[in-house]
Enzyme design. Sequence first.
Site, PDB file in Angstrom:
ATOM      1  CD  GLU A 232      -2.981  -1.140   0.351  1.00 22.01           C
ATOM      2  OE1 GLU A 232      -3.105  -0.149  -0.404  1.00 22.01           O
ATOM      3  OE2 GLU A 232      -3.735  -2.125   0.301  1.00 22.01           O
ATOM      4  CB  CYS A 266      -1.921   6.965   1.325  1.00 22.71           C
ATOM      5  SG  CYS A 266      -3.153   6.013   2.200  1.00 22.71           S
TER       6      CYS A 266
HETATM    7  P1  NAP Z   1       8.331   5.180   4.554  1.00 25.28           P
HETATM    8  O1  NAP Z   1       9.504   6.031   4.794  1.00 25.28           O
HETATM    9  O2  NAP Z   1       8.321   4.336   3.332  1.00 25.28           O
HETATM   10  O3  NAP Z   1       8.186   4.242   5.849  1.00 25.28           O
HETATM   11  C1  NAP Z   1       7.156   3.322   5.997  1.00 25.28           C
HETATM   12  C2  NAP Z   1       7.666   2.118   6.761  1.00 25.28           C
HETATM   13  O4  NAP Z   1       8.599   1.415   5.949  1.00 25.28           O
HETATM   14  C3  NAP Z   1       8.419   2.493   8.046  1.00 25.28           C
HETATM   15  O5  NAP Z   1       8.168   1.491   8.998  1.00 25.28           O
HETATM   16  C4  NAP Z   1       9.872   2.454   7.584  1.00 25.28           C
HETATM   17  O6  NAP Z   1      10.756   2.244   8.656  1.00 25.28           O
HETATM   18  C5  NAP Z   1       9.842   1.288   6.638  1.00 25.28           C
HETATM   19  N1  NAP Z   1      10.856   1.288   5.598  1.00 25.28           N
HETATM   20  C6  NAP Z   1      11.378   2.348   4.939  1.00 25.28           C
HETATM   21  N2  NAP Z   1      12.253   1.911   3.999  1.00 25.28           N
HETATM   22  C7  NAP Z   1      12.262   0.565   4.063  1.00 25.28           C
HETATM   23  C8  NAP Z   1      12.966  -0.458   3.355  1.00 25.28           C
HETATM   24  N3  NAP Z   1      13.808  -0.170   2.372  1.00 25.28           N
HETATM   25  N4  NAP Z   1      12.726  -1.754   3.678  1.00 25.28           N
HETATM   26  C9  NAP Z   1      11.865  -2.055   4.667  1.00 25.28           C
HETATM   27  N5  NAP Z   1      11.187  -1.141   5.381  1.00 25.28           N
HETATM   28  C10 NAP Z   1      11.372   0.147   5.069  1.00 25.28           C
HETATM   29  O7  NAP Z   1       6.986   5.976   4.488  1.00 25.28           O
HETATM   30  P2  NAP Z   1       6.477   7.118   5.490  1.00 25.28           P
HETATM   31  O8  NAP Z   1       7.142   8.374   5.114  1.00 25.28           O
HETATM   32  O9  NAP Z   1       6.570   6.650   6.886  1.00 25.28           O
HETATM   33  O10 NAP Z   1       4.931   7.153   5.112  1.00 25.28           O
HETATM   34  C11 NAP Z   1       4.424   7.969   4.132  1.00 25.28           C
HETATM   35  C12 NAP Z   1       4.138   7.236   2.841  1.00 25.28           C
HETATM   36  O11 NAP Z   1       3.271   6.142   3.082  1.00 25.28           O
HETATM   37  C13 NAP Z   1       3.430   8.109   1.850  1.00 25.28           C
HETATM   38  O12 NAP Z   1       3.963   7.902   0.563  1.00 25.28           O
HETATM   39  C14 NAP Z   1       1.997   7.624   1.929  1.00 25.28           C
HETATM   40  O13 NAP Z   1       1.224   7.900   0.787  1.00 25.28           O
HETATM   41  C15 NAP Z   1       2.200   6.168   2.143  1.00 25.28           C
HETATM   42  N6  NAP Z   1       1.009   5.537   2.720  1.00 25.28           N
HETATM   43  C16 NAP Z   1       0.267   4.691   1.943  1.00 25.28           C
HETATM   44  C17 NAP Z   1      -0.900   4.131   2.438  1.00 25.28           C
HETATM   45  C18 NAP Z   1      -1.739   3.219   1.597  1.00 25.28           C
HETATM   46  O14 NAP Z   1      -2.579   2.541   2.165  1.00 25.28           O
HETATM   47  N7  NAP Z   1      -1.571   3.165   0.298  1.00 25.28           N
HETATM   48  C19 NAP Z   1      -1.285   4.417   3.729  1.00 25.28           C
HETATM   49  C20 NAP Z   1      -0.516   5.295   4.502  1.00 25.28           C
HETATM   50  C21 NAP Z   1       0.639   5.839   3.968  1.00 25.28           C
HETATM   51  P3  NAP Z   1      11.548   3.461   9.383  1.00 25.28           P
HETATM   52  O15 NAP Z   1      10.500   4.328   9.992  1.00 25.28           O
HETATM   53  O16 NAP Z   1      12.400   2.768  10.361  1.00 25.28           O
HETATM   54  O17 NAP Z   1      12.308   4.163   8.297  1.00 25.28           O
END
Ligand code: NAP
Length: 458
Positions: A232, A266
């Site tokens: 997601e 999102c």
């Molecule tokens: P993020 O930086 O991608 O982090 C999300 C999660 O992934 C965190 O637990 C992060 O850990 C982990 N993570 C990051 N890089 C990773 C990797 N290479 N391998 C494994 N895990 C990894 O995203 P965010 O900034 O927290 O959230 C915002 C984004 O989420 C936006 O793009 C938003 O649109 C999207 N989102 C999508 C949905 C949906 O349902 N489609 C819902 C909510 C949010 P750390 O915190 O330790 O870095």
Amino acid sequence: MAIATVNPYTGRIEQEFAPHDDAEIERRIAAAQTAFETLRDTTFTQRSEWMRAAAHLLEEDQEQLARIITIEMGRPITGARAEVLKCAKGLRFYAEHAEEFLAPEQLADPAVVGASRAGTVYAPIGVVLAVMPWNYPLWQVLRFAGPALMAGNTGLLKHASNVPQAALYLDTLFERAGFPAGAFAALLIPASRVEPVLRDRRVKAATLTGSEPAGRSFAAVAGSEVKHVVLELGGSDPFIVMPSADIARAAATAVIARNQNNGQSCIAAKRFIVHSDVHDEFVRLFAEGVSGLTVGDPLDESTDIGPIATESGRDELASQVADAVANGATVLAGGTAPDRPGWFFEPTVLAGVTSEMRLHLEEAFGPVATVYRVDSREEAARIANGTTFGLSSAVWTSDPEEEDWFVRHLDAGAVFVNGMTASYPELPFGGVKDSGVGRELAAAGIREFCNLKTVWRA
Ligand code: NAP
């Protein structure tokens, strides 16, 4: 990234947490596997009872949990309370419907396959890893955990590093509710330590909610292990307003659709694509509504918009807006990061956005709206579909033929007509294109992490 609660309203570190070491990770994976051996043999009735108990605990803990959400990621307290109740509702939904969603199916005429009876059952698959974001720190996790546990799977949560208190609450929730110890546990680890867990043979499948780059690298590892994933990811949802729409209602809804959760959703509407016949009226009402939002302390009951969750997120938003303005966009509301403590960004409306600007193609993860003027539905759909994202979409029209046309032509995981996108336990949720793969919620969500097993009997 350090695992810590850093209050975005003050910018101060409230509490730091030591990450789990390798021995603790091993203990938790092993416990999840052992819990699975127990959970798979429990009945739906038993699991429903525990799931309802978890929903009840959430309600009892509502105020404590809402404060954790607000202090860790800045969501205004009224929204944080609503998130807790939505989670309780989501868990009860699966307590009630899991058995029906996973009911065995039988061929009406098994003789055609030479059987006396033949059909399918949905079997649980085992330990599922869930990597989750901070923006809805309870709801994102529980909309995975509810169906996963009801199906008989167990879950390991790697939550975002900036919401450790939410993670630790969730770590004990299901055991407190009666589920076997280890059935759902949090791993306090940074992103850099996810890969070995994902590769562990006991982890059978995985889900990640977060940014597109995180999703890509996660899915690449899962792919190399031949493991099923649900992703997601980001979105830049269009909100289309056509001449026959109720403009006042569309504009009032647009204010909420863009600015819910401080604009960090999102499925927030991010690009407003408005027919030229109604453009000026819509934009006037929309900009007025956005300018009227109360920005302030997220613990204050009257606050509409709190700070951005992280300093880097606020800086990224400021740089996207500066780029648009430098390239000729017009600021109709907001536009700057106010000079005050905390990671605030003013609710902003930008018109005259063109394809040269970063905001045309990138997701704006904060209260920044872009407005486009179009002359036809074809042009509206072209702009709406003109990004790499395809999460959800909204269209405002009172013409039924036009409504159907947009439902057919919008490349998104959902189309909301005369309303704003929201997630409901009753409806599937997920994106197309770079917004993700697979679905959460409803029957589709619980079936994602099941083995659809064919059973043939002579
Ligand atoms: P993020 O930086 O991608 O982090 C999300 C999660 O992934 C965190 O637990 C992060 O850990 C982990 N993570 C990051 N890089 C990773 C990797 N290479 N391998 C494994 N895990 C990894 O995203 P965010 O900034 O927290 O959230 C915002 C984004 O989420 C936006 O793009 C938003 O649109 C999207 N989102 C999508 C949905 C949906 O349902 N489609 C819902 C909510 C949010 P750390 O915190 O330790 O870095």
